[in-house]
Enzyme design. Structure first.
Site, mmCIF file in Angstrom:
data_model
loop_
_atom_site.group_PDB
_atom_site.id
_atom_site.type_symbol
_atom_site.label_atom_id
_atom_site.label_comp_id
_atom_site.label_asym_id
_atom_site.label_seq_id
_atom_site.Cartn_x
_atom_site.Cartn_y
_atom_site.Cartn_z
ATOM 1 N N GLY A 395 0.835 -1.212 0.000
ATOM 2 C CA GLY A 395 0.000 0.000 0.000
ATOM 3 C C GLY A 395 0.862 1.250 0.000
ATOM 4 O O GLY A 395 0.559 2.241 -0.665
ATOM 5 N N TRP A 398 2.368 1.671 -3.390
ATOM 6 C CA TRP A 398 1.349 2.142 -4.335
ATOM 7 C C TRP A 398 1.400 3.665 -4.442
ATOM 8 O O TRP A 398 1.183 4.242 -5.504
ATOM 9 C CB TRP A 398 -0.046 1.683 -3.865
ATOM 10 C CG TRP A 398 -1.171 2.224 -4.705
ATOM 11 C CD1 TRP A 398 -1.688 1.660 -5.829
ATOM 12 C CD2 TRP A 398 -1.910 3.439 -4.493
ATOM 13 N NE1 TRP A 398 -2.699 2.440 -6.326
ATOM 14 C CE2 TRP A 398 -2.854 3.543 -5.527
ATOM 15 C CE3 TRP A 398 -1.874 4.455 -3.534
ATOM 16 C CZ2 TRP A 398 -3.748 4.597 -5.642
ATOM 17 C CZ3 TRP A 398 -2.752 5.511 -3.644
ATOM 18 C CH2 TRP A 398 -3.679 5.579 -4.673
ATOM 19 N N HIS A 399 1.712 4.320 -3.292
ATOM 20 C CA HIS A 399 1.715 5.783 -3.288
ATOM 21 C C HIS A 399 2.853 6.375 -4.100
ATOM 22 O O HIS A 399 2.760 7.499 -4.561
ATOM 23 C CB HIS A 399 1.792 6.318 -1.846
ATOM 24 C CG HIS A 399 0.489 6.218 -1.143
ATOM 25 N ND1 HIS A 399 0.086 5.067 -0.512
ATOM 26 C CD2 HIS A 399 -0.521 7.105 -0.995
ATOM 27 C CE1 HIS A 399 -1.120 5.270 0.008
ATOM 28 N NE2 HIS A 399 -1.511 6.485 -0.276
ATOM 29 N N GLY A 400 3.932 5.648 -4.250
ATOM 30 C CA GLY A 400 5.028 6.214 -5.027
ATOM 31 C C GLY A 400 6.231 5.316 -5.019
ATOM 32 O O GLY A 400 6.423 4.505 -4.100
ATOM 33 N N PHE A 546 0.304 10.310 -7.639
ATOM 34 C CA PHE A 546 0.237 8.864 -7.415
ATOM 35 C C PHE A 546 -0.545 8.189 -8.548
ATOM 36 O O PHE A 546 -0.758 7.041 -8.539
ATOM 37 C CB PHE A 546 -0.405 8.542 -6.065
ATOM 38 C CG PHE A 546 0.269 9.277 -4.932
ATOM 39 C CD1 PHE A 546 1.659 9.340 -4.893
ATOM 40 C CD2 PHE A 546 -0.446 9.919 -3.964
ATOM 41 C CE1 PHE A 546 2.293 10.035 -3.874
ATOM 42 C CE2 PHE A 546 0.184 10.610 -2.933
ATOM 43 C CZ PHE A 546 1.550 10.668 -2.897
#
Lengths: 546, 386
Positions: A395, A398-400, A546
């Site tokens: 997770g 996923w943001h970067g 993102f």
């Protein structure tokens, strides 16, 4: 196009006017074109990607469930993808000039085709891929009932993750491998990609992945109409920064006639107003102070870091939940209900409660498509902790594509595990339940703020140096952080009071019970602060990256 | 009636239709917006006296979006003495220059002439603070761009016996090279002084002179519609920052809400232009004023050397500009043996501690830059100062 711009205002007025005039089927076609215009506003080349992803998942969905495609279902996506490669990658639109005063179209034919090999490469690769897919199609239909859905699902998931991996994570992984090899004394010579990250790619790939997975799990019937599915993927209010909608929730709303309701529209207008208040009046006015501390290469004090991190805690919430409010408001005006993505997250008392209140569409996505398939909490305590850690680290990633996001995910995973372990052991004896609840909220808020430090830091070195200062220089009040703008200073208390009341009533619609005079005054105050915020430097939405 | 009932409908309240409820809410919304607009105007008025230079922060905040023309008209009194200090600053034809020293003062051994803005003046003052043997001849305009500094230098060349001349170049002022006045690219607090816009033709520096060249001419033009229109027309042609919605005075100036909207528009307008000039990565080398800046620096150095003076280009990298100014000029400076001092290593722009709240360098930073200027002077002067 961003929501807080004049461009969007004009765009939406035109879209809404047409929407009110057109019959249902044409409404959807117009919305699809509008969504592509909205997305292409950033970079028209990105439209190719979204159309590619749409075509791929539309076909995969039908193949999983039906096992075959009609000629139209096969040819339409094929043609659309080839046309998209031609229109958005190959043609140089700079050579076309449209003048409105007077109406004149001039095309420099000699310059309309590109001279870069890469553009021709994309077109030829697309042609080859489409031909290959059509050639392989008969073989695919011959697969047995057990193998075919699985194979098509794997194709779809790999395609989506491949797209995401190529654009978002390729350089990150190459860089990380390179650093590891360098630490052993070797000098690797890897190729880095010079690609721009397409806006919102993480949001729409997750959304279309959930579509095929749900069909495979027999929780959803695939749509047989390509343009309906295209609208599901690209529906502009939620296209670039979510919420990550489930097809089971959004698709029925898009495929059935919608009736515009007065109360839904007024609620939508309020959400837009409140979202703009959070974004323009608060988040943008705080950004300058946060950036000054996190972008400095000089020394900063303990108080600078504490203040900048507290401000970032407010900024990221106002920025992202503001975006969601506007997205939900715009959709509501069009008669579509998007899911709630935030529910007073800073009132959380535990880590799991936080993830039930913050970016709900992502956390439930991760729960349903990652945590539960990993085994969730069904395979014993140790596996539960491992599953939680894996889910949160992915997770975070996923943001970067950066290590600080990985560490943020790791930190969130640790918090989830710790709170799970200490469940029911956290109350202080002698304190009333109310004060225990207040203390728990306050304590978890501090932990959340430190998490945002990990999230906002520009590098691992900054994480280490800021953490060291926070521990060793406690009480250093030598401030160099610039003061936030007035709209932020006034807006933050207004927001905090509003949310305390909302928390007290436990009802997001509580303001509807106000008398018109009170509502009018409240909206006027919000509008005044938005106008004050408008006069600050405009900032991009944080979650667009993102 | 309880306090709760004042705010919230109770269950016994007469049911009204949602449309009526919404219409009433809209009425009250507009009513309160007008009320807030009036209250803001009454609570935070901007002083009408041009000599009042210290309005409150909030008065300034709610005034930033007033049209540039209205602000300039408010600055100008019947005479220079009754006009605001900002309107008097920076004029190239100012009589105040006549009072500046032309020789080193008694007790000094060196005259240092500096052309630039407050940043360069502060560094020069710090030079004098470190070494009292230095006298100063300071010519500056508020946040002046290099085209102002270069013109000021040219006009002043034959009027003094300075041993050292400094041309101050401030990173954040570079975009002003695309303007002919400080009004449009600095519309929050518009300095009204004017300066030529330079361009290169056939390899030579050419300039376009502004229609108005002194405060007196500006005062007259504000009363003469034709002259004023001519000046506005020139700005709309040669000043890239000019925008008639931001510039032109009209009835909208009376509403604080409209002023906030205009400020937002103003910010967006200026950002859209400056983004083409400078991004987080540095100055855009394709911007047509970069060759002009390089030519200005070369011509300044050549003419000063021909006059027998030591020319120093002072590069001031302020916040958000890192070492960008130095990077864009490095090759020109080194290839042409131009003497320079750049602040980017002495007082890095990325360190907040080098700056005070209004964006200027701290005293300590100024002293560090000044020390480097002194070192360069001593290195290049035939005879050290003392």
């Amino acid at each position: 196009m961003i929501f807080n711009s004049i461009d969007f205002l004009i765009f939406f007025v035109i879209v809404y006017s047409l929407y009110c005039l057109l019959p249902f089927r044409w409404q959807n076609r117009m919305l699809l074109v509008a969504s592509y215009i909205f997305y292409g506003w950033w970079d028209v080349r990105f439209l190719f990607l979204i159309i590619l992803s749409t075509s791929f998942d539309f076909s995969s969905g039908l193949m999983i469930k039906e096992g075959r495609l009609t000629n139209q279902q096969r040819l339409l996506p094929s043609m659309v993808v080839i046309m998209a490669a031609l229109a958005f990658i190959t043609i140089r639109w700079e050579a076309v000039e449209l003048s409105l005063h007077p109406l004149k179209l001039s095309i420099q034919w000699g310059q309309i085709l590109p001279n870069q090999l890469s553009s021709w490469g994309v077109l030829i690769s697309t042609l080859v891929a489409v031909i290959l897919a059509n050639c392989l199609y008969p073989r695919l239909t011959r697969l047995n009932l057990t193998t075919r859905p699985k194979f098509c699902l794997i194709l779809s998931v790999c395609g989506n993750l491949g797209l995401l991996g190529f654009f978002k994570y390729f350089n990150f992984f190459i860089g990380s491998i390179s650093s590891i090899i360098q630490s052993f004394g070797a000098e690797p010579d890897f190729v880095y990609l010079h690609v721009i990250l397409p806006v919102g790619i993480s949001f729409y790939t997750f959304q279309s992945m959930s579509y095929t997975i749900d069909i495979y799990r027999q929780k959803l019937e695939p749509t047989k109409h390509f343009f309906d599915f295209a609208l599901l993927v690209s529906f502009f209010p939620q296209l670039v920064a979510g919420p990550i909608e489930r097809a089971s929730h959004l698709l029925p709303q898009l495929t059935k006639p919608r009736h515009l309701q007065f109360e839904q529209s007024t609620r939508g207008l309020f959400l837009i107003l409140f979202g703009l208040f959070k974004k323009v009046a608060i988040a943008d006015s705080i950004a300058k102070s946060v950036n000054a501390i996190y972008n400095t290469r000089g020394s900063v004090s303990w108080a600078d870091i504490v203040l900048a991190t507290l401000l970032f805690t407010a900024q990221i919430y106002c920025d992202f939940s503001g975006y969601t409010d506007i997205a939900r408001g715009v959709a509501k005006i069009l008669g579509v209900e998007l899911m709630t993505n935030f529910n007073l997250p800073y009132f959380s008392k535990t880590a799991s409660e936080f993830w039930q209140r913050w970016h709900i569409s992502l956390s439930t996505w991760l729960r349903d498509y990652l945590y539960i398939p990993l085994g969730g909490n069904r395979k014993g305590e140790l596996r539960t902790y491992i599953n939680l850690m894996i889910t949160m680290i992915l997770g975070g990633l996923w943001h970067g594509a950066a290590w600080n996001f990985v560490f943020w995910g790791l930190y969130q995973g640790i918090l989830l595990c710790l709170y799970r372990y200490l469940e029911n052991k956290l109350s202080i004896k002698g304190f009333s339940p109310f004060w225990n609840s207040v203390l728990a909220t306050f304590f978890f808020f501090i932990l959340t703020c430190y998490g945002w430090l990990l999230f906002r830091a520009n590098s691992l070195e900054q994480v280490v140096s800021f953490t060291t200062i926070l521990i060793t220089n406690v009480g250093d009040f030598n401030l160099s952080i610039p003061k936030p703008s007035l709209s932020g200073l006034l807006g933050l208390p207004v927001l905090i009071i509003y949310e305390i009341i909302e928390n007290y009533f436990n009802n997001t619609h509580f303001y509807l019970r106000f008398r018109p005079v009170v509502k009018g005054a409240f909206y006027a105050i919000l509008m005044t602060m938005i106008l004050m915020g408008v006069s600050n430097e405009p900032q991009q939405f944080i979650y667009f990256q993102f | 009636m309880s306090l709760n009932n004042l705010f919230i409908f109770n269950s016994k309240s007469k049911q009204i239709s949602p449309v009526t409820n919404a219409l009433r809410t809209v009425f009250w919304f507009i009513f309160f917006l007008i009320l807030l607009d009036t209250i803001l105007n009454l609570l935070f008025p901007y002083p009408s006296d041009p000599l009042d230079v210290s309005p409150s922060q909030l008065s300034r905040y709610f005034d930033y979006g007033r049209s540039v023309e209205a602000k300039v008209r408010r600055q100008i009194g019947p005479t220079d003495q009754t006009s605001s200090p900002l309107s008097r600053a920076g004029w190239l034809n100012s009589d105040e220059r006549k009072t500046l020293p032309t020789q080193p003062d008694s007790g000094s051994t060196l005259l240092l002439a500096t052309y630039g803005m407050s940043f360069s003046s502060q560094v020069s003052e710090a030079v004098k603070e470190i070494d009292p043997h230095v006298s100063l001849r300071l010519i500056a305009g508020p946040t002046a761009p290099p085209n102002f500094s270069f013109t000021a230098y040219n006009l002043d060349r034959k009027k003094h016996n300075a041993d050292v001349v400094i041309l101050g170049v401030l990173a954040s002022s570079l975009s002003g090279m695309d303007a002919i006045t400080g009004m449009n690219w600095n519309p929050d607090v518009p300095p009204s002084y004017t300066f030529p816009k330079y361009y290169i033709k056939d390899g030579n520096l050419k300039s376009i002179s502004p229609e108005i060249n002194s405060l007196e001419e500006l005062r007259k033009a504000l009363k003469d519609k034709q002259k004023w229109q001519k000046f506005v027309a020139q700005m709309s042609t040669y000043d890239r920052f000019f925008n008639s919605f931001i510039f032109t005075h009209n009835v909208l100036d009376h509403s604080s809400m409209i002023r906030l909207i205009r400020r937002g528009w103003q910010q967006k307008h200026i950002e859209s232009i400056t983004n083409k000039i400078h991004t987080a990565k540095g100055f855009n080398p394709k911007w047509d004023q970069i060759p002009v800046l390089k030519a200005i620096i070369k011509e300044f150095t050549n003419t000063a050397k021909a006059d027998g003076r030591v020319p120093i280009v002072l590069l001031l990298n302020d916040q958000k500009y890192d070492d960008h100014l130095f990077k864009i000029l490095q090759t020109t400076l080194e290839e042409n043996n131009i003497i320079y001092v750049s602040s980017h290593k002495i007082a890095p722009a990325t360190n907040l501690k080098n700056f005070v709240g209004d964006g200027h360098f701290t005293k300590e930073a100024n002293l560090k830059i000044a020390q480097e200027v002194l070192n360069v002077i001593n290195k290049n002067l035939a005879k050290p100062i003392l």
